[in-house]
Write a protein that holds these residues in place. Structure first.
Motif, PDB file in Angstrom:
ATOM      1  N   SER A  19       0.856  -1.308   0.039  1.00  0.00           N
ATOM      2  CA  SER A  19      -0.080   0.129   0.033  1.00  0.00           C
ATOM      3  C   SER A  19       0.874   1.345   0.056  1.00  0.00           C
ATOM      4  O   SER A  19       2.024   1.162   0.133  1.00  0.00           O
ATOM      5  N   ASP A  20       0.310   2.573  -0.138  1.00  0.00           N
ATOM      6  CA  ASP A  20       0.886   3.802  -0.157  1.00  0.00           C
ATOM      7  C   ASP A  20       1.230   4.135   1.513  1.00  0.00           C
ATOM      8  O   ASP A  20       1.985   5.170   1.604  1.00  0.00           O
ATOM      9  N   THR A  21       0.946   3.429   2.505  1.00  0.00           N
ATOM     10  CA  THR A  21       1.086   3.662   3.713  1.00  0.00           C
ATOM     11  C   THR A  21       2.699   3.495   4.231  1.00  0.00           C
ATOM     12  O   THR A  21       3.440   2.735   3.831  1.00  0.00           O
ATOM     13  N   PRO A  22       3.291   4.652   4.488  1.00  0.00           N
ATOM     14  CA  PRO A  22       4.607   4.940   4.874  1.00  0.00           C
ATOM     15  C   PRO A  22       5.124   3.757   5.969  1.00  0.00           C
ATOM     16  O   PRO A  22       4.473   3.304   6.938  1.00  0.00           O
ATOM     17  N   GLY A  23       6.174   3.024   5.535  1.00  0.00           N
ATOM     18  CA  GLY A  23       6.952   2.023   6.314  1.00  0.00           C
ATOM     19  C   GLY A  23       6.235   0.649   5.998  1.00  0.00           C
ATOM     20  O   GLY A  23       6.549  -0.152   6.862  1.00  0.00           O
ATOM     21  N   GLU A  24       5.357   0.284   5.087  1.00  0.00           N
ATOM     22  CA  GLU A  24       4.638  -0.887   4.995  1.00  0.00           C
ATOM     23  C   GLU A  24       5.761  -1.735   4.566  1.00  0.00           C
ATOM     24  O   GLU A  24       6.008  -2.940   5.023  1.00  0.00           O
ATOM     25  N   ALA A  25       6.617  -1.449   3.776  1.00  0.00           N
ATOM     26  CA  ALA A  25       8.032  -2.107   3.294  1.00  0.00           C
ATOM     27  C   ALA A  25       9.003  -1.941   4.355  1.00  0.00           C
ATOM     28  O   ALA A  25       9.095  -1.078   5.001  1.00  0.00           O
ATOM     29  N   ILE A  26       9.491  -3.225   4.665  1.00  0.00           N
ATOM     30  CA  ILE A  26      10.316  -3.302   5.656  1.00  0.00           C
ATOM     31  C   ILE A  26      11.487  -2.326   5.915  1.00  0.00           C
ATOM     32  O   ILE A  26      12.149  -1.993   6.807  1.00  0.00           O
ATOM     33  N   TRP A  27      12.087  -1.991   4.739  1.00  0.00           N
ATOM     34  CA  TRP A  27      13.072  -1.299   4.518  1.00  0.00           C
ATOM     35  C   TRP A  27      12.771   0.340   4.469  1.00  0.00           C
ATOM     36  O   TRP A  27      13.732   1.134   4.179  1.00  0.00           O
ATOM     37  N   ASP A  28      11.473   0.660   4.317  1.00  0.00           N
ATOM     38  CA  ASP A  28      10.947   1.912   4.113  1.00  0.00           C
ATOM     39  C   ASP A  28      10.932   2.870   5.288  1.00  0.00           C
ATOM     40  O   ASP A  28      10.085   3.328   5.694  1.00  0.00           O
ATOM     41  N   SER A  29      12.222   3.047   6.153  1.00  0.00           N
ATOM     42  CA  SER A  29      12.285   3.772   7.252  1.00  0.00           C
ATOM     43  C   SER A  29      12.419   5.151   7.113  1.00  0.00           C
ATOM     44  O   SER A  29      12.729   5.634   6.021  1.00  0.00           O
ATOM     45  N   ASP A  30      12.020   5.964   8.071  1.00  0.00           N
ATOM     46  CA  ASP A  30      12.108   7.449   7.880  1.00  0.00           C
ATOM     47  C   ASP A  30      13.461   7.958   7.493  1.00  0.00           C
ATOM     48  O   ASP A  30      14.360   7.514   8.002  1.00  0.00           O
ATOM     49  N   PRO A  31      13.474   8.962   6.774  1.00  0.00           N
ATOM     50  CA  PRO A  31      14.720   9.391   6.371  1.00  0.00           C
ATOM     51  C   PRO A  31      15.831   9.803   7.529  1.00  0.00           C
ATOM     52  O   PRO A  31      16.978   9.848   7.318  1.00  0.00           O
ATOM     53  N   SER A  32      15.336  10.278   8.437  1.00  0.00           N
ATOM     54  CA  SER A  32      16.176  10.768   9.629  1.00  0.00           C
ATOM     55  C   SER A  32      16.787   9.545  10.029  1.00  0.00           C
ATOM     56  O   SER A  32      17.820   9.796  10.807  1.00  0.00           O
ATOM     57  N   LEU A  33      16.833   8.270   9.651  1.00  0.00           N
ATOM     58  CA  LEU A  33      17.240   7.174  10.194  1.00  0.00           C
ATOM     59  C   LEU A  33      18.163   6.742   8.942  1.00  0.00           C
ATOM     60  O   LEU A  33      19.038   5.607   9.255  1.00  0.00           O
ATOM     61  N   THR A  34      17.943   7.309   7.615  1.00  0.00           N
ATOM     62  CA  THR A  34      18.621   6.655   6.659  1.00  0.00           C
ATOM     63  C   THR A  34      19.287   7.857   5.628  1.00  0.00           C
ATOM     64  O   THR A  34      20.567   8.121   6.035  1.00  0.00           O
ATOM     65  N   SER A  35      18.412   8.370   4.860  1.00  0.00           N
ATOM     66  CA  SER A  35      19.048   9.417   3.928  1.00  0.00           C
ATOM     67  C   SER A  35      19.731  10.615   4.490  1.00  0.00           C
ATOM     68  O   SER A  35      20.465  11.366   4.215  1.00  0.00           O
ATOM     69  N   VAL A  36      19.239  11.004   5.913  1.00  0.00           N
ATOM     70  CA  VAL A  36      19.756  12.273   6.531  1.00  0.00           C
ATOM     71  C   VAL A  36      21.154  11.664   6.989  1.00  0.00           C
ATOM     72  O   VAL A  36      22.153  12.614   6.535  1.00  0.00           O
ATOM     73  N   PRO A  37      21.659  10.964   7.721  1.00  0.00           N
ATOM     74  CA  PRO A  37      22.889  10.286   8.210  1.00  0.00           C
ATOM     75  C   PRO A  37      23.789  10.248   6.741  1.00  0.00           C
ATOM     76  O   PRO A  37      24.975  10.302   6.869  1.00  0.00           O
ATOM     77  N   ASP A  38      23.017   9.387   6.001  1.00  0.00           N
ATOM     78  CA  ASP A  38      23.952   8.965   4.957  1.00  0.00           C
ATOM     79  C   ASP A  38      24.355  10.226   3.972  1.00  0.00           C
ATOM     80  O   ASP A  38      25.354  10.378   3.587  1.00  0.00           O
ATOM     81  N   SER A  39      23.637  11.127   3.915  1.00  0.00           N
ATOM     82  CA  SER A  39      23.875  12.455   3.232  1.00  0.00           C
ATOM     83  C   SER A  39      24.940  13.358   3.952  1.00  0.00           C
ATOM     84  O   SER A  39      26.005  13.683   3.161  1.00  0.00           O
ATOM     85  N   GLU A  40      24.912  13.154   5.095  1.00  0.00           N
ATOM     86  CA  GLU A  40      26.127  13.871   5.909  1.00  0.00           C
ATOM     87  C   GLU A  40      27.299  13.271   5.675  1.00  0.00           C
ATOM     88  O   GLU A  40      28.605  13.714   5.622  1.00  0.00           O
ATOM     89  N   GLY A  60      10.317   6.130  -3.182  1.00  0.00           N
ATOM     90  CA  GLY A  60      10.768   7.115  -3.226  1.00  0.00           C
ATOM     91  C   GLY A  60      10.923   8.024  -1.888  1.00  0.00           C
ATOM     92  O   GLY A  60      11.320   9.245  -1.761  1.00  0.00           O
ATOM     93  N   THR A  61      10.826   7.611  -0.903  1.00  0.00           N
ATOM     94  CA  THR A  61      10.813   7.999   0.677  1.00  0.00           C
ATOM     95  C   THR A  61      12.121   8.763   0.804  1.00  0.00           C
ATOM     96  O   THR A  61      12.311   9.934   1.042  1.00  0.00           O
ATOM     97  N   GLN A  62      13.420   8.236   0.325  1.00  0.00           N
ATOM     98  CA  GLN A  62      14.675   8.627   0.531  1.00  0.00           C
ATOM     99  C   GLN A  62      14.939   9.722  -0.680  1.00  0.00           C
ATOM    100  O   GLN A  62      15.538  10.561  -0.190  1.00  0.00           O
ATOM    101  N   THR A  63      14.477   9.645  -1.803  1.00  0.00           N
ATOM    102  CA  THR A  63      14.908  10.581  -2.811  1.00  0.00           C
ATOM    103  C   THR A  63      14.169  11.882  -2.607  1.00  0.00           C
ATOM    104  O   THR A  63      14.616  12.729  -2.970  1.00  0.00           O
ATOM    105  N   ARG A  64      12.977  11.934  -1.802  1.00  0.00           N
ATOM    106  CA  ARG A  64      12.069  13.117  -1.550  1.00  0.00           C
ATOM    107  C   ARG A  64      13.120  14.016  -0.592  1.00  0.00           C
ATOM    108  O   ARG A  64      13.265  15.092  -0.835  1.00  0.00           O
ATOM    109  N   TYR A  65      13.929  13.403   0.298  1.00  0.00           N
ATOM    110  CA  TYR A  65      14.795  13.981   1.044  1.00  0.00           C
ATOM    111  C   TYR A  65      15.865  14.446   0.443  1.00  0.00           C
ATOM    112  O   TYR A  65      16.335  15.430   0.317  1.00  0.00           O
TER     113      TYR A  65
END
Length: 239
Positions: A19-40, A60-65
């Motif tokens: 579904s379009d529900t955020p986090g339904e895919a097991i790897w669909d973590s919040d950007p604060s835990l993924t692409s934010v530190p990765d970008s740093e 596209g969760t991380q792409t949007r960040y």
């Protein structure tokens, strides 16, 4: 060159039933835990005025960040269903999303011809790819970077298999989100410790920095412990 029909259907089936529900895919973590530190980790090495391409972008969760940190963001994924999710979620139309097969060298080159040198963000794609396709996936990173781009690549290590086995060994079997991964025939943590850096170097990539990390999941064990999968990150440039 193309991926196997089994692999393509596995991903289309997974995303079609998500579904379009955020986090339904097991790897669909919040950007604060993924692409934010990765970008740093990436930004000290990267020119943020260049575009960034998120390889295996999923919904596209991380792409949007990433679109908030780079001049232009493009998300690509093998699955048409994943790209449909990503476009629906991008209500601000901040990102360009398109279907792309990373082992199709002509398609990857055509993307680079449209974008010029780009930065690359790739999280957990090599380990999930079928063994015969992994060199082409690494080659896609190199192709897109050109002379000026830099890449952040994070891949699961074999230690993740132990975590996944433990998660699946409970009296009720795997937690629901992990069960969906297995039910669709997806095979996490398939690459060995030495395989990933060897693939990257063989593709003409130079490792500028690397380190240990964990890919945070959106699922928890019955005791409430979050599933974090051991991984390693790399900052890369073309040789």
């Amino acid at each position: 060159m193309d991926v196997s029909q089994r692999y393509r259907e596995a991903w289309e089936g997974f995303w079609a039933e998500t579904s379009d529900t955020p986090g339904e895919a097991i790897w669909d973590s919040d950007p604060s835990l993924t692409s934010v530190p990765d970008s740093e980790l990436l930004l000290p090495y990267a020119d943020a005025t260049l575009p960034v391409v998120d390889l295996g972008c999923g919904n596209g969760t991380q792409t949007r960040y990433l679109a908030t940190r780079f001049a232009r963001a493009i998300g690509v994924d093998l699955s048409h269903a994943a790209i449909a999710h990503a476009r629906r979620a991008d209500t601000g139309r901040a990102v360009e999303f398109e279907q792309l097969n990373l082992v199709d060298h002509d398609a990857v080159r055509a993307l680079r011809e449209r974008t010029g040198d780009t930065n690359v963000y790739m999280r957990a794609v090599i380990h999930q790819s079928e063994p015969q396709d992994r060199p082409a996936v690494a080659g896609a990173v190199a192709e897109l970077l050109g002379e000026r781009g830099r890449a952040f690549v994070a891949e699961l290590t074999p230690a993740s298999k132990t975590v996944l086995r433990q998660a699946a060994a409970g009296p009720d079997g795997p937690p629901a989100k992990l069960r969906r991964v297995f039910d669709h025939g997806l095979r996490p943590a398939g690459a060995g410790d030495k395989e990933v850096p060897e693939l990257l170097r063989a593709a003409g990539l130079r490792i500028l920095a690397d380190g240990d990390t964990a890919l945070v999941q959106t699922e928890r064990l019955p005791d409430g412990t979050r599933i974090d999968l051991p991984a390693r990150w790399y900052i890369l440039a073309r040789d």
